[in-house]
Design a protein around this motif. Structure first.
Motif, PDB file in Angstrom:
ATOM      1  N   VAL A 129       0.859  -1.174   0.000  1.00 31.38           N
ATOM      2  CA  VAL A 129       0.000   0.000   0.000  1.00 31.38           C
ATOM      3  C   VAL A 129       0.898   1.227   0.000  1.00 31.38           C
ATOM      4  N   THR A 130       0.633   2.143  -0.918  1.00 35.48           N
ATOM      5  CA  THR A 130       1.439   3.349  -1.028  1.00 35.48           C
ATOM      6  C   THR A 130       1.349   4.165   0.250  1.00 35.48           C
ATOM      7  N   GLU A 131       2.485   4.621   0.725  1.00 40.07           N
ATOM      8  CA  GLU A 131       2.517   5.391   1.969  1.00 40.07           C
ATOM      9  C   GLU A 131       1.592   6.594   1.878  1.00 40.07           C
ATOM     10  N   GLY A 132       0.773   6.769   2.902  1.00 42.43           N
ATOM     11  CA  GLY A 132      -0.179   7.863   2.938  1.00 42.43           C
ATOM     12  C   GLY A 132      -1.521   7.536   2.316  1.00 42.43           C
ATOM     13  N   ARG A 133      -1.660   6.354   1.707  1.00 38.29           N
ATOM     14  CA  ARG A 133      -2.911   5.982   1.037  1.00 38.29           C
ATOM     15  C   ARG A 133      -3.604   4.821   1.752  1.00 38.29           C
ATOM     16  N   GLU A 134      -3.238   4.587   3.023  1.00 47.72           N
ATOM     17  CA  GLU A 134      -3.758   3.423   3.730  1.00 47.72           C
ATOM     18  C   GLU A 134      -5.287   3.419   3.833  1.00 47.72           C
ATOM     19  N   GLY A 135      -5.898   4.588   3.951  1.00 48.02           N
ATOM     20  CA  GLY A 135      -7.350   4.653   4.082  1.00 48.02           C
ATOM     21  C   GLY A 135      -8.074   4.827   2.767  1.00 48.02           C
ATOM     22  N   ASP A 136      -7.353   4.838   1.677  1.00 47.09           N
ATOM     23  CA  ASP A 136      -7.947   5.018   0.352  1.00 47.09           C
ATOM     24  C   ASP A 136      -8.656   3.732  -0.069  1.00 47.09           C
ATOM     25  N   PRO A 137      -9.901   3.836  -0.582  1.00 48.69           N
ATOM     26  CA  PRO A 137     -10.585   2.622  -1.059  1.00 48.69           C
ATOM     27  C   PRO A 137      -9.765   1.855  -2.089  1.00 48.69           C
ATOM     28  N   GLY A 138      -8.963   2.554  -2.895  1.00 49.79           N
ATOM     29  CA  GLY A 138      -8.145   1.883  -3.901  1.00 49.79           C
ATOM     30  C   GLY A 138      -7.100   0.973  -3.305  1.00 49.79           C
ATOM     31  N   ALA A 139      -6.771   1.180  -2.020  1.00 50.01           N
ATOM     32  CA  ALA A 139      -5.783   0.323  -1.369  1.00 50.01           C
ATOM     33  C   ALA A 139      -6.305  -1.098  -1.200  1.00 50.01           C
ATOM     34  N   LEU A 140      -7.615  -1.282  -1.339  1.00 46.97           N
ATOM     35  CA  LEU A 140      -8.220  -2.607  -1.190  1.00 46.97           C
ATOM     36  C   LEU A 140      -8.294  -3.363  -2.514  1.00 46.97           C
ATOM     37  N   ASP A 141      -7.808  -2.743  -3.595  1.00 44.89           N
ATOM     38  CA  ASP A 141      -7.906  -3.384  -4.897  1.00 44.89           C
ATOM     39  C   ASP A 141      -6.901  -4.525  -5.075  1.00 44.89           C
ATOM     40  N   CYS A 142      -5.858  -4.529  -4.278  1.00 46.77           N
ATOM     41  CA  CYS A 142      -4.833  -5.573  -4.406  1.00 46.77           C
ATOM     42  C   CYS A 142      -5.158  -6.703  -3.431  1.00 46.77           C
TER      43      CYS A 142
END
Length: 328
Positions: A129-142
């Motif tokens: 998960v890209t640093e700073g994007r932990e709460g981004d819905p896109g972080a769940l795509d992987c």
């Protein structure tokens, strides 16, 4: 062959980290100024980036954002075993999940004994998960579990988030830092109603900056570069005029505006503002925003490719006073 195994100097480098695979692991050294740091398999070289306390990140002029997650090498066979077996022993994930994982990585469906027989011939890839994007819905795509890729082979085609030079360029975009946009003004301190106020920035501070992201294990890299192209002035009140009228000062030959000097009092500034009323007992929030043109080059990619422009701005308080008439 779509992927190279990297330069010989990296032949003994192995992936891995202390995290769970759901977050970015950051390690690295610092000597005066950060030159490079790792985020799992990715190494960032920031030696040509902007620096200083006033430097900040650029904001895309579109809705585009860098990827929130991606897949890259993470474990050797021994490291994957060391990661998974304590989880199974704790029985915290349930019998069915544990059994499915053992079948996948130990019992030969499709991998046997964590692929130890291929140790040194490839890597276990997993999500980051890209640093700073932990709460981004896109972080769940992987959502894919760790999968094996032999050295020199491309990852499976059904993994759209597998790391590529283009994705490295996008991740480097998020690491770009540019200098503050606080402008020099003349008159300084306070200006007068209807008096043209000159605005400029030190051209020496506004040179191209860049960040290089690489995956040494794969021998791929990308360099993302940001170049300043324009300064936009917002006086902070509708009761003002800008020079030029558009409020956008083009950057030419590294110069942003023109410093005021003696003998220019009868000229309008090439970049500046004229306030039409006093700020009273307060100030006007003058905002200066630089637009940065962003492009990248990378392994196996001919020429330069573009990414969305980025902006970075800052406000500064401007006092505008009435011109006092003297009666005789």
């Amino acid at each position: 062959m779509l992927w190279s195994s990297g330069a010989p100097a990296w032949a003994d480098v192995v992936p891995g980290g202390n995290g769970t695979g759901s977050e970015t692991q950051v390690n690295g050294g610092k000597e005066g100024r950060t030159v490079s740091a790792t985020a799992g398999a990715i190494v960032f070289d920031r030696s040509r980036n902007g620096s200083g306390q006033s430097a900040g990140t650029v904001t895309s002029t579109t809705t585009w954002t860098p990827p929130a997650c991606y897949y890259a090498p993470k474990y050797s066979p021994e490291e994957l075993k060391a990661y998974l077996e304590p989880i199974w022993q704790a029985e915290s994930t349930g019998y069915q999940w544990d059994a499915e994982q053992r079948a996948r990585y130990v019992d030969g469906h499709p991998y046997k004994d964590f692929n130890k027989e291929k140790s040194g011939e490839g890597y276990w890839w997993d999500s980051y998960v890209t640093e700073g994007r932990e709460g981004d819905p896109g972080a769940l795509d992987c959502k894919e579990p760790p999968f094996w890729v032999d050295k020199g082979d491309a990852p499976p085609p059904n993994i759209p988030q597998a790391i590529t030079p283009e994705m490295l360029a996008q991740l480097a975009y998020a690491e770009i830092r540019v200098p503050s946009t606080k402008v020099d003004l003349a008159p300084a301190g306070a200006t007068k109603v209807n008096l043209p106020t000159w605005a400029w920035l030190d051209g020496a501070d506004f040179k191209p900056v860049s960040v290089t992201a690489s995956v040494p294990l794969l021998g791929i890299q990308a360099t993302t570069t940001a170049e300043p192209v324009a300064l936009e002035l917002d006086p902070g009140t509708p009761d003002a005029e800008t020079y030029p009228a558009s409020g956008t000062c083009r950057i030419t030959d590294g110069h942003i505006g023109e410093p005021y000097a003696k003998g220019k009092a009868d000229r309008n500034p090439p970049c500046g503002v004229r306030y039409l009323r006093s700020s009273g007992e307060g100030t006007f929030p003058l905002k200066a925003t630089i637009t940065w043109k962003i492009h990248w080059t990378g392994t196996g990619v001919p020429g330069e490719r573009t990414l969305p422009d980025g902006t970075f701005g800052a406000e500064q308080a401007v006092t505008v006073q009435e011109i006092q008439a003297v009666n005789r």
